[in-house]
Design an enzyme around this catalytic site. Sequence first.
Site, PDB file in Angstrom:
ATOM      1  N   ARG A 230     103.194  60.885  52.060  1.00  0.00           N
ATOM      2  CA  ARG A 230     102.141  61.719  51.495  1.00  0.00           C
ATOM      3  C   ARG A 230     102.171  63.066  52.206  1.00  0.00           C
ATOM      4  O   ARG A 230     102.392  63.123  53.420  1.00  0.00           O
ATOM      5  CB  ARG A 230     100.763  61.077  51.690  1.00  0.00           C
ATOM      6  CG  ARG A 230     100.474  59.906  50.780  1.00  0.00           C
ATOM      7  CD  ARG A 230     100.285  60.348  49.327  1.00  0.00           C
ATOM      8  NE  ARG A 230      99.963  59.258  48.431  1.00  0.00           N
ATOM      9  CZ  ARG A 230     100.854  58.560  47.706  1.00  0.00           C
ATOM     10  NH1 ARG A 230     102.133  58.858  47.781  1.00  0.00           N
ATOM     11  NH2 ARG A 230     100.463  57.598  46.904  1.00  0.00           N
ATOM     12  N   GLU A 259      99.881  69.195  46.502  1.00  0.00           N
ATOM     13  CA  GLU A 259     100.726  69.156  45.319  1.00  0.00           C
ATOM     14  C   GLU A 259      99.878  69.066  44.048  1.00  0.00           C
ATOM     15  O   GLU A 259      98.794  68.490  44.096  1.00  0.00           O
ATOM     16  CB  GLU A 259     101.715  67.981  45.401  1.00  0.00           C
ATOM     17  CG  GLU A 259     101.070  66.624  45.495  1.00  0.00           C
ATOM     18  CD  GLU A 259     102.077  65.508  45.787  1.00  0.00           C
ATOM     19  OE1 GLU A 259     102.895  65.649  46.705  1.00  0.00           O
ATOM     20  OE2 GLU A 259     102.017  64.503  45.059  1.00  0.00           O
ATOM     21  N   HIS A 277     107.605  65.050  43.945  1.00  0.00           N
ATOM     22  CA  HIS A 277     107.018  63.698  44.067  1.00  0.00           C
ATOM     23  C   HIS A 277     107.635  62.731  43.049  1.00  0.00           C
ATOM     24  O   HIS A 277     106.961  62.263  42.127  1.00  0.00           O
ATOM     25  CB  HIS A 277     105.486  63.746  43.903  1.00  0.00           C
ATOM     26  CG  HIS A 277     104.804  62.521  44.448  1.00  0.00           C
ATOM     27  ND1 HIS A 277     103.543  62.541  44.968  1.00  0.00           N
ATOM     28  CD2 HIS A 277     105.216  61.232  44.558  1.00  0.00           C
ATOM     29  CE1 HIS A 277     103.192  61.320  45.362  1.00  0.00           C
ATOM     30  NE2 HIS A 277     104.210  60.509  45.112  1.00  0.00           N
ATOM     31  N   VAL A 278     108.921  62.472  43.252  1.00  0.00           N
ATOM     32  CA  VAL A 278     109.661  61.650  42.286  1.00  0.00           C
ATOM     33  C   VAL A 278     110.230  60.372  42.910  1.00  0.00           C
ATOM     34  O   VAL A 278     111.158  59.774  42.367  1.00  0.00           O
ATOM     35  CB  VAL A 278     110.805  62.462  41.623  1.00  0.00           C
ATOM     36  CG1 VAL A 278     110.246  63.511  40.688  1.00  0.00           C
ATOM     37  CG2 VAL A 278     111.733  63.107  42.674  1.00  0.00           C
TER      38      VAL A 278
END
Length: 311
Positions: A230, A259, A277-278
């Site tokens: 995170r 994000e 964020h994949v």
Amino acid sequence: MTKPVVLALAGLMPGPFAELEANCTVHRLWEAADKEALIARVAPEIRGIVTGPGVSAELMDRFPALEIIGNFGVGYDKVDVGHAKIRGVRVTNTPGVLDDEVADLGLLLMLATARRLCVGDRFVRSGKWTQGGLPLARSLRGKRLGVVGMGRIGQAVAERAQVFGLSIAWHGPRAKPDIAHPYYPDLVALARDSDVLVLCCPGGAATHHIVNRAVIEALGPDGILVNIARGTVVDEPELVAALTDGRLGAAGLDVFEHEPKVPEALYGLDNVVLQPHVGSATVETRNAMADLVVRNLLAHFAGKPLLTPVA
Ligand code: 8YV
């Protein structure tokens, strides 16, 4: 029998979502032109919520008959679990089904930063190859990896990293007897003894900014930080400053503190590899995650035990 009524804050993969819609009356909040009006209209009958974006205490309290929240993701830091407990609302997440995918991205980011993959890609695309060579990159083989958070994902990263010739040590809130790798109770000490530090821990208050200036400087000018956890785990302004002035060697980042906002200072740096964020973002894994969300909800409404309740 009337179907249970569910509010979906975001969509799921089509197959599992169709399964949910076959068994429940589902309201699609993300598609509503007037979200407030939809909530006001359906709130009294909502028994379940499907979420990816989280559920605050305030939002939870709009639904007096709420029984269960199905969180699309293993990390549930944006669901107010403490409040859910007080309210007697069950919460489920999606552990297990995404570990390999997220760990793969961890290795991708380590390799891409060490071997300067994106720099090489830009070098070729911009036609510079004809004018000369590219500076040499660094090898990962024989280097020391510090894993922060030795849960399922941390262990999957460690397994892969060993294949690439890295030695492993780790940090977490407490030692685990079943993990053979050396344990560091002190994160600064782990960073000092690591060439690469990979963050695999949960988000939330307990890990907020644990990667601070001291940790970043202990990792040092040749060190690589990889974050697949995170954004909140890292003090982002400190990270950006250290990358800019060379106190940290490089970073591979899949997550950011605010994000989808990313510090623009990172855009121009060659020592960073950035991803939106994949970690879990493949068709196969997102299907498995969505399926688990739906199976938890349907188990609950059928009076059966939950598959993956949040502890
Ligand atoms: C997802 C994640 O991208 O599982 C998690 O905790 O961060 C990712 O798998 C996210 O949950 C999708 O909303």
